[in-house]
Design a protein around this motif. Sequence first.
Motif, PDB file in Angstrom:
ATOM      1  N   GLY A  53       0.809  -1.203   0.000  1.00 33.95           N
ATOM      2  CA  GLY A  53       0.000   0.000   0.000  1.00 33.95           C
ATOM      3  C   GLY A  53       0.848   1.261   0.000  1.00 33.95           C
ATOM      4  O   GLY A  53       2.027   1.246   0.339  1.00 33.95           O
ATOM      5  N   THR A  54       0.237   2.342  -0.389  1.00 38.21           N
ATOM      6  CA  THR A  54       0.903   3.634  -0.408  1.00 38.21           C
ATOM      7  C   THR A  54       0.038   4.630   0.346  1.00 38.21           C
ATOM      8  O   THR A  54      -1.090   4.323   0.724  1.00 38.21           O
ATOM      9  N   TRP A  55       0.544   5.817   0.534  1.00 36.35           N
ATOM     10  CA  TRP A  55      -0.200   6.851   1.242  1.00 36.35           C
ATOM     11  C   TRP A  55      -1.513   7.155   0.548  1.00 36.35           C
ATOM     12  O   TRP A  55      -2.505   7.452   1.186  1.00 36.35           O
ATOM     13  N   PHE A  56      -1.542   7.040  -0.789  1.00 40.83           N
ATOM     14  CA  PHE A  56      -2.788   7.383  -1.466  1.00 40.83           C
ATOM     15  C   PHE A  56      -3.792   6.231  -1.462  1.00 40.83           C
ATOM     16  O   PHE A  56      -4.914   6.386  -1.913  1.00 40.83           O
ATOM     17  N   ASP A  57      -3.404   5.080  -0.917  1.00 39.02           N
ATOM     18  CA  ASP A  57      -4.331   3.967  -0.758  1.00 39.02           C
ATOM     19  C   ASP A  57      -5.092   4.029   0.569  1.00 39.02           C
ATOM     20  O   ASP A  57      -5.963   3.201   0.807  1.00 39.02           O
ATOM     21  N   GLU A  58      -4.752   4.995   1.413  1.00 36.73           N
ATOM     22  CA  GLU A  58      -5.462   5.129   2.683  1.00 36.73           C
ATOM     23  C   GLU A  58      -6.957   5.255   2.399  1.00 36.73           C
ATOM     24  O   GLU A  58      -7.358   6.012   1.516  1.00 36.73           O
ATOM     25  N   PRO A  59      -7.805   4.525   3.136  1.00 35.38           N
ATOM     26  CA  PRO A  59      -9.232   4.504   2.811  1.00 35.38           C
ATOM     27  C   PRO A  59      -9.976   5.808   3.113  1.00 35.38           C
ATOM     28  O   PRO A  59     -10.943   6.130   2.437  1.00 35.38           O
ATOM     29  N   ASP A  60      -9.527   6.547   4.102  1.00 34.85           N
ATOM     30  CA  ASP A  60     -10.223   7.773   4.483  1.00 34.85           C
ATOM     31  C   ASP A  60      -9.437   8.995   4.022  1.00 34.85           C
ATOM     32  O   ASP A  60      -8.210   8.947   3.903  1.00 34.85           O
ATOM     33  N   PRO A  61     -10.134  10.114   3.776  1.00 34.22           N
ATOM     34  CA  PRO A  61      -9.414  11.346   3.425  1.00 34.22           C
ATOM     35  C   PRO A  61      -8.380  11.694   4.490  1.00 34.22           C
ATOM     36  O   PRO A  61      -8.578  11.421   5.677  1.00 34.22           O
ATOM     37  N   ALA A  77      -6.822  11.460  -7.395  1.00 29.89           N
ATOM     38  CA  ALA A  77      -6.414  11.296  -8.797  1.00 29.89           C
ATOM     39  C   ALA A  77      -5.503  10.080  -8.971  1.00 29.89           C
ATOM     40  O   ALA A  77      -5.629   9.331  -9.948  1.00 29.89           O
ATOM     41  N   LEU A  78      -4.605   9.873  -8.025  1.00 27.48           N
ATOM     42  CA  LEU A  78      -3.696   8.728  -8.110  1.00 27.48           C
ATOM     43  C   LEU A  78      -4.416   7.402  -7.864  1.00 27.48           C
ATOM     44  O   LEU A  78      -3.973   6.358  -8.343  1.00 27.48           O
ATOM     45  N   ARG A  79      -5.523   7.425  -7.170  1.00 29.09           N
ATOM     46  CA  ARG A  79      -6.308   6.213  -6.872  1.00 29.09           C
ATOM     47  C   ARG A  79      -7.312   5.876  -7.965  1.00 29.09           C
ATOM     48  O   ARG A  79      -7.695   4.718  -8.114  1.00 29.09           O
ATOM     49  N   ALA A  80      -7.750   6.884  -8.706  1.00 33.02           N
ATOM     50  CA  ALA A  80      -8.859   6.725  -9.657  1.00 33.02           C
ATOM     51  C   ALA A  80      -8.548   5.691 -10.741  1.00 33.02           C
ATOM     52  O   ALA A  80      -7.393   5.499 -11.132  1.00 33.02           O
ATOM     53  N   GLU A  81      -9.605   5.071 -11.199  1.00 40.02           N
ATOM     54  CA  GLU A  81      -9.533   4.139 -12.327  1.00 40.02           C
ATOM     55  C   GLU A  81      -8.425   3.112 -12.153  1.00 40.02           C
ATOM     56  O   GLU A  81      -7.592   2.914 -13.031  1.00 40.02           O
ATOM     57  N   ASP A  82      -8.442   2.475 -10.988  1.00 40.79           N
ATOM     58  CA  ASP A  82      -7.472   1.423 -10.674  1.00 40.79           C
ATOM     59  C   ASP A  82      -6.028   1.913 -10.800  1.00 40.79           C
ATOM     60  O   ASP A  82      -5.178   1.258 -11.379  1.00 40.79           O
ATOM     61  N   ARG A  83      -5.799   3.139 -10.284  1.00 40.09           N
ATOM     62  CA  ARG A  83      -4.457   3.744 -10.231  1.00 40.09           C
ATOM     63  C   ARG A  83      -3.891   4.061 -11.623  1.00 40.09           C
ATOM     64  O   ARG A  83      -2.675   4.054 -11.832  1.00 40.09           O
ATOM     65  N   ALA A  84      -4.752   4.386 -12.574  1.00 42.88           N
ATOM     66  CA  ALA A  84      -4.320   4.635 -13.957  1.00 42.88           C
ATOM     67  C   ALA A  84      -3.274   5.751 -14.037  1.00 42.88           C
ATOM     68  O   ALA A  84      -2.277   5.611 -14.756  1.00 42.88           O
ATOM     69  N   LEU A  85      -3.492   6.869 -13.341  1.00 47.66           N
ATOM     70  CA  LEU A  85      -2.530   7.971 -13.384  1.00 47.66           C
ATOM     71  C   LEU A  85      -1.189   7.537 -12.795  1.00 47.66           C
ATOM     72  O   LEU A  85      -0.133   7.832 -13.364  1.00 47.66           O
ATOM     73  N   HIS A  86      -1.219   6.848 -11.687  1.00 48.76           N
ATOM     74  CA  HIS A  86       0.021   6.382 -11.067  1.00 48.76           C
ATOM     75  C   HIS A  86       0.797   5.489 -12.033  1.00 48.76           C
ATOM     76  O   HIS A  86       2.010   5.647 -12.204  1.00 48.76           O
ATOM     77  N   HIS A  87       0.104   4.577 -12.687  1.00 48.39           N
ATOM     78  CA  HIS A  87       0.765   3.687 -13.655  1.00 48.39           C
ATOM     79  C   HIS A  87       1.322   4.482 -14.839  1.00 48.39           C
ATOM     80  O   HIS A  87       2.421   4.197 -15.327  1.00 48.39           O
ATOM     81  N   ARG A  88       0.579   5.481 -15.288  1.00 48.56           N
ATOM     82  CA  ARG A  88       1.046   6.319 -16.399  1.00 48.56           C
ATOM     83  C   ARG A  88       2.299   7.095 -15.987  1.00 48.56           C
ATOM     84  O   ARG A  88       3.246   7.230 -16.770  1.00 48.56           O
TER      85      ARG A  88
END
Length: 123
Positions: free
Chosen positions: A2-10, A71-82
């Motif tokens: 997991g990463t910081w952006f995978d945290e479930p709550d804001p 944004a980094l979490r959206a669409e199964d981490r698409a931005l992070h992968h890009r």
Amino acid sequence: MGTWFDEPDPLGPGWPAWDLETALRTLPGIGQTKATKLIARKRPRLYPIWDSVVSQVLGTERAHLNPVREALRAEDRALHHRLESLRKEAGLPEEISALRVFDVIAWMDGKNRGLGERADQER
């Protein structure tokens, strides 16, 4: 892993890096940009850099930690992968985090569009 952006709550008060930014900003001469740069320098995979250019690109006036996180979490981490793909295409080592690639691309995009120039003149 997991990463910081995978945290479930804001993220907010009580999250250690949030509290660190808040504490740094109480010091004379340390605003949001310097505080986030200090944290990002020490923890390059943990914290996005905020500045007037990036905030205009993202449309995040004062706080952008949670919008970047989403944004980094959206669409199964698409931005992070890009971002990881762009890092590889640029020949950068893996030590350069996807988050730093994001910071640079957002800043360069904004500068190329002339964003932040008024704020730069006021400094």
